[in-house]
Design a protein around this motif. Structure first.
Motif, PDB file in Angstrom:
ATOM      1  N   ARG A 145      -4.881  -7.458  -9.111  1.00  0.00           N
ATOM      2  CA  ARG A 145      -5.618  -6.235  -8.757  1.00  0.00           C
ATOM      3  C   ARG A 145      -6.405  -6.411  -7.473  1.00  0.00           C
ATOM      4  NH1 ARG A 145      -5.145  -1.367 -11.845  1.00  0.00           N
ATOM      5  NH2 ARG A 145      -7.290  -0.948 -11.241  1.00  0.00           N
ATOM      6  N   ARG A 146      -6.974  -7.595  -7.246  1.00  0.00           N
ATOM      7  CA  ARG A 146      -7.704  -7.842  -6.001  1.00  0.00           C
ATOM      8  C   ARG A 146      -6.771  -7.896  -4.802  1.00  0.00           C
ATOM      9  NH1 ARG A 146     -12.535 -11.821  -5.867  1.00  0.00           N
ATOM     10  NH2 ARG A 146     -14.074 -10.336  -6.598  1.00  0.00           N
ATOM     11  N   GLN A 147      -5.586  -8.440  -4.997  1.00  0.00           N
ATOM     12  CA  GLN A 147      -4.620  -8.544  -3.897  1.00  0.00           C
ATOM     13  C   GLN A 147      -4.096  -7.183  -3.470  1.00  0.00           C
ATOM     14  OE1 GLN A 147      -3.960 -11.406  -2.231  1.00  0.00           O
ATOM     15  NE2 GLN A 147      -5.492 -12.319  -3.559  1.00  0.00           N
ATOM     16  N   VAL A 204      -6.691  -9.872 -12.855  1.00  0.00           N
ATOM     17  CA  VAL A 204      -7.756  -9.700 -11.856  1.00  0.00           C
ATOM     18  C   VAL A 204      -7.271 -10.132 -10.483  1.00  0.00           C
ATOM     19  CG1 VAL A 204     -10.040 -10.537 -11.160  1.00  0.00           C
ATOM     20  CG2 VAL A 204      -9.613  -9.881 -13.534  1.00  0.00           C
ATOM     21  N   PHE A 205      -6.564 -11.243 -10.408  1.00  0.00           N
ATOM     22  CA  PHE A 205      -6.049 -11.724  -9.127  1.00  0.00           C
ATOM     23  C   PHE A 205      -5.107 -10.708  -8.489  1.00  0.00           C
ATOM     24  CE2 PHE A 205      -2.773 -14.046  -6.732  1.00  0.00           C
ATOM     25  CZ  PHE A 205      -3.582 -14.627  -5.758  1.00  0.00           C
ATOM     26  N   GLY A 262      -5.667  -4.353  -3.991  1.00  0.00           N
ATOM     27  CA  GLY A 262      -6.759  -3.445  -3.671  1.00  0.00           C
ATOM     28  C   GLY A 262      -6.940  -2.328  -4.665  1.00  0.00           C
TER      29      GLY A 262
END
Length: 69
Positions: free
Chosen positions: A64-66, A61-62, A68
């Protein structure tokens, strides 16, 4: 998502936790000497595998958020 290697590793870790849990429930339900000897060890294996699975999910998750994505 299926082309992301980290997702695949996290999914395998989750399946491993499920497998250990099902095995532990089966041993517990059957009872007997094997359950008395190995129940705590099976529980420790599940907790360790679950810890690794949660870390992998959080890492996925981390990342994927970084990115985008």
């Amino acid at each position: 998502m299926l082309d992301d290697p980290l997702f695949i590793v996290a999914a395998i870790a989750v399946l491993a936790v499920a497998g250990i849990l099902i095995f532990g429930i089966g041993v517990f339900a059957k009872g007997g000497e094997y359950n008395r000897k190995h129940a705590n060890k099976i529980m420790r294996w599940r907790i360790g595998a679950q810890f690794v699975a949660v870390l992998l999910i959080l890492l996925f998750v981390f990342i994927r958020r970084q990115t985008g994505g």
